[in-house]
Design an enzyme around this catalytic site. Structure first.
Site, PDB file in Angstrom:
ATOM      1  N   THR A 144      -2.661   9.405 -11.590  1.00  0.00           N
ATOM      2  CA  THR A 144      -1.529   8.780 -10.906  1.00  0.00           C
ATOM      3  C   THR A 144      -0.610   8.075 -11.907  1.00  0.00           C
ATOM      4  OG1 THR A 144      -0.887   7.078  -9.302  1.00  0.00           O
ATOM      5  CG2 THR A 144      -2.991   6.756 -10.386  1.00  0.00           C
ATOM      6  N   SER A 179      -4.094  -1.528  -8.224  1.00  0.00           N
ATOM      7  CA  SER A 179      -5.063  -1.668  -7.119  1.00  0.00           C
ATOM      8  C   SER A 179      -6.400  -1.122  -7.626  1.00  0.00           C
ATOM      9  CB  SER A 179      -4.620  -0.850  -5.900  1.00  0.00           C
ATOM     10  OG  SER A 179      -4.788   0.540  -6.163  1.00  0.00           O
ATOM     11  N   TYR A 181      -7.953   1.214  -6.297  1.00  0.00           N
ATOM     12  CA  TYR A 181      -7.801   2.679  -6.267  1.00  0.00           C
ATOM     13  C   TYR A 181      -7.176   3.172  -7.566  1.00  0.00           C
ATOM     14  CZ  TYR A 181      -4.915   6.784  -6.039  1.00  0.00           C
ATOM     15  OH  TYR A 181      -4.276   7.934  -6.394  1.00  0.00           O
ATOM     16  N   HIS A 182      -6.008   2.582  -7.928  1.00  0.00           N
ATOM     17  CA  HIS A 182      -5.335   3.048  -9.145  1.00  0.00           C
ATOM     18  C   HIS A 182      -6.251   2.855 -10.361  1.00  0.00           C
ATOM     19  CE1 HIS A 182      -1.611   2.496  -6.600  1.00  0.00           C
ATOM     20  NE2 HIS A 182      -1.275   3.599  -7.220  1.00  0.00           N
ATOM     21  N   LYS A 185      -8.614   5.668 -11.067  1.00  0.00           N
ATOM     22  CA  LYS A 185      -8.013   6.784 -11.814  1.00  0.00           C
ATOM     23  C   LYS A 185      -7.978   6.465 -13.315  1.00  0.00           C
ATOM     24  CE  LYS A 185      -6.557   9.353  -8.214  1.00  0.00           C
ATOM     25  NZ  LYS A 185      -6.861  10.751  -7.972  1.00  0.00           N
TER      26      LYS A 185
HETATM   27  N1  USQ Z   1       6.149   0.414   0.054  1.00  0.00           N
HETATM   28  C1  USQ Z   1       7.073  -0.225   0.864  1.00  0.00           C
HETATM   29  N2  USQ Z   1       6.975  -0.025   2.207  1.00  0.00           N
HETATM   30  C2  USQ Z   1       6.030   0.767   2.790  1.00  0.00           C
HETATM   31  C3  USQ Z   1       5.105   1.435   1.943  1.00  0.00           C
HETATM   32  C4  USQ Z   1       5.182   1.220   0.593  1.00  0.00           C
HETATM   33  O1  USQ Z   1       7.956  -0.946   0.387  1.00  0.00           O
HETATM   34  O2  USQ Z   1       6.022   0.881   4.017  1.00  0.00           O
HETATM   35  C5  USQ Z   1       6.227   0.239  -1.403  1.00  0.00           C
HETATM   36  C6  USQ Z   1       4.938  -0.278  -2.034  1.00  0.00           C
HETATM   37  O3  USQ Z   1       4.896  -1.701  -2.026  1.00  0.00           O
HETATM   38  C7  USQ Z   1       5.022   0.301  -3.433  1.00  0.00           C
HETATM   39  C8  USQ Z   1       5.771   1.609  -3.236  1.00  0.00           C
HETATM   40  O4  USQ Z   1       6.413   1.518  -1.965  1.00  0.00           O
HETATM   41  O5  USQ Z   1       5.779  -0.524  -4.251  1.00  0.00           O
HETATM   42  C9  USQ Z   1       4.883   2.840  -3.245  1.00  0.00           C
HETATM   43  O6  USQ Z   1       3.883   2.677  -2.263  1.00  0.00           O
HETATM   44  P1  USQ Z   1       3.159   3.940  -1.580  1.00  0.00           P
HETATM   45  O7  USQ Z   1       2.281   3.417  -0.496  1.00  0.00           O
HETATM   46  O8  USQ Z   1       4.149   4.973  -1.229  1.00  0.00           O
HETATM   47  O9  USQ Z   1       2.344   4.549  -2.803  1.00  0.00           O
HETATM   48  P2  USQ Z   1       1.058   4.000  -3.593  1.00  0.00           P
HETATM   49  O10 USQ Z   1       0.266   3.005  -2.819  1.00  0.00           O
HETATM   50  O11 USQ Z   1       1.483   3.611  -4.954  1.00  0.00           O
HETATM   51  O12 USQ Z   1       0.145   5.296  -3.659  1.00  0.00           O
HETATM   52  C10 USQ Z   1       0.670   6.613  -3.502  1.00  0.00           C
HETATM   53  C11 USQ Z   1      -0.492   7.532  -3.174  1.00  0.00           C
HETATM   54  C12 USQ Z   1      -1.461   7.547  -4.343  1.00  0.00           C
HETATM   55  C13 USQ Z   1      -0.709   7.913  -5.627  1.00  0.00           C
HETATM   56  C14 USQ Z   1       0.468   6.995  -5.848  1.00  0.00           C
HETATM   57  C15 USQ Z   1       1.345   7.398  -7.006  1.00  0.00           C
HETATM   58  O13 USQ Z   1      -1.133   7.101  -1.980  1.00  0.00           O
HETATM   59  O14 USQ Z   1      -2.507   8.460  -4.079  1.00  0.00           O
HETATM   60  O15 USQ Z   1      -1.586   7.807  -6.709  1.00  0.00           O
HETATM   61  O16 USQ Z   1       1.321   7.024  -4.669  1.00  0.00           O
HETATM   62  S1  USQ Z   1       2.092   6.014  -7.792  1.00  0.00           S
HETATM   63  O17 USQ Z   1       2.758   5.178  -6.776  1.00  0.00           O
HETATM   64  O18 USQ Z   1       3.030   6.512  -8.757  1.00  0.00           O
HETATM   65  O19 USQ Z   1       1.033   5.262  -8.404  1.00  0.00           O
END
Ligand code: USQ
Length: 403
Positions: A144, A179, A181-182, A185
């Site tokens: 990730t 997190s 989770y992260h 990875k």
């Molecule tokens: N966010 C909002 N509102 C929401 C949902 C999320 O503002 O309703 C924000 C979060 O606070 C965060 C960002 O959007 O800053 C991304 O959140 P996300 O829930 O879309 O993604 P994340 O939890 O980071 O995890 C997802 C996948 C995970 C993958 C990751 C890639 O679930 O499997 O590893 O994206 S990355 O984000 O580049 O780490």
């Protein structure tokens, strides 16, 4: 090529399996259906009804005449992993078979420990089994972009050249995951790097950003081939959630100021990136990292794009800044390098009006199925939270076969 997809029942695993099968590869899928159990546990469900994996494999055969081999197994069961690798003889293993949600890993102690034990032991079993029975196989591992966090310097692809006290070296890029989770990875990446160095295995770690999208060429062939699209706070990702919120008239849930910037990509590009990695394997002993995203956006910009497109479709879309349930920078520098996949031939699908419009329309068609009470965030990073599961549902890690 013989390719085994671990986590083949998931949002990305199933479309990947079909995509590679459609292109003439001999594909196997392995899954233990854990994601379906977590959905039941949290009382959430995908937006569209999803056929069982057995039925999807059958439907794929009916629609295309192609066979996908199905293995039901838990990656925490080393004996099963070894036997399946020995029997299937994959030339590439694509590994999506992990607990994929950051919020899930932050619900409570049990789920934090489960996420790391599950993800790390599964990957370690795959590495040992490769060493024992498939040493030439290429491990394509889903990592990730979140492994890097949001440093105040450019993010390189896995490694960075550092000069310190007059000496230079190329070292793993510093990790500041957001997190448990992260972090799972991050720990996986270290284990894979070590296995490549010591056992001369070969691996590509795909540091992927946030995926959005509903359809691929193959999921469109038949309703039974659709993939699981989540919009709840635990398994739904930002843009997918915003589309569902717009469709049902709930204000878009921007956490905090919304300046959180991430790499995003369409689900179709995920499949192409994985294919490019598979078709261009590394040397024995080589561990390489590809950053896997196509564009960067901050979450407020994304919400504004969804609002604009939604309004064109006649939806009344509002944006709400919620108190951020996560501990993360809300305004920060973000400049990740994207080079290796482009060099291999990736032609990104940009998030255009057209793409967003078709996503919104597809979501609107299923709007009556949306469960409104699973959208607002309840999982909090600082430990203060409302109950996400009923208090009576004391959590116990499921045992793997052979434990
Ligand atoms: N966010 C909002 N509102 C929401 C949902 C999320 O503002 O309703 C924000 C979060 O606070 C965060 C960002 O959007 O800053 C991304 O959140 P996300 O829930 O879309 O993604 P994340 O939890 O980071 O995890 C997802 C996948 C995970 C993958 C990751 C890639 O679930 O499997 O590893 O994206 S990355 O984000 O580049 O780490």
């Amino acid at each position: 090529m013989r390719i085994l997809v671990l986590g083949g029942d998931g949002y990305l695993g199933w479309p990947t399996a079909m995509y590679l099968s459609a292109r003439g590869h001999a594909v196997g899928v392995l899954d233990n259906f854990a994601k379906r159990r977590w959905e039941v546990e949290l009382n959430v469900e995908p937006l569209f009804p999803i056929a069982t994996l057995h039925d999807r494999v059958k439907a794929w055969k009916e629609v295309t005449g192609r066979t996908i081999e199905l293995y039901v197994a838990d990656l925490r069961n080393y004996g099963a992993v070894r036997a399946i690798l020995e029997g299937f003889r994959p030339e590439a293993v694509i590994h999506y078979g992990e607990q994929p949600s950051a919020p899930y890993s932050m619900i409570d102690h049990g789920r934090a420990v489960f996420t790391q034990v599950n993800n790390l032991s599964g990957t370690l079993h795959v590495l040992w089994a490769m060493r024992e029975v498939a040493p030439a196989c290429h491990l394509v591992k889903l990592g990730t972009m979140g492994e890097y966090g949001t440093p105040n310097i450019d993010i390189e692809e896995g490694f960075i050249e550092i000069e310190y006290k007059g000496r230079k070296d190329v070292l793993p890029y510093p990790k500041q995951a957001g997190s448990f989770y992260h972090l799972s990875k991050v720990h996986d990446s270290h284990n894979i790097l070590f296995a490549c160095r010591v056992w001369k295995l070969r691996s590509t770690d795909l540091n992927q950003g946030v995926v959005y999208g509903i359809e691929t060429e193959e999921t469109k062939l038949d309703p039974r081939l659709m993939t699981s699209f989540h919009y709840d706070e635990v398994f739904g990702t930002a843009l997918n959630r915003f589309c569902v919120q717009a469709a049902i008239g709930i204000p878009l849930t921007v956490y905090g100021q919304g300046g959180q910037t991430r790499g995003f990509l369409n689900i179709r590009d995920t499949l192409r990136c994985v294919e490019l990695a598979v078709l261009n394997p590394p040397q024995a002993g080589e561990y390489r990292v590809f950053n896997q995203f196509t564009e960067t956006f901050n979450v407020l910009d994304l919400a504004e794009m969804v609002k604009r497109e939604g309004e064109k479709l006649g939806l009344a879309v509002q944006i709400q800044h919620l108190k951020n349930p996560r501990v993360e920078a809300e305004q920060h520098y973000y400049n990740p390098v994207l080079r290796k996949l482009l060099e291999l031939g990736l032609k990104p699908h940009r998030l255009s009006d057209v793409l967003l419009d078709s996503m919104l329309q597809a979501v609107c068609e299923h709007a009556p199925r949306v469960k409104k009470d699973i959208i607002l965030p309840r999982v909090s990073w600082d430990g203060v939270r409302e109950a996400v599961v009923e208090p009576g549902l004391a959590w116990a890690a499921p045992r793997a076969h052979g434990d």
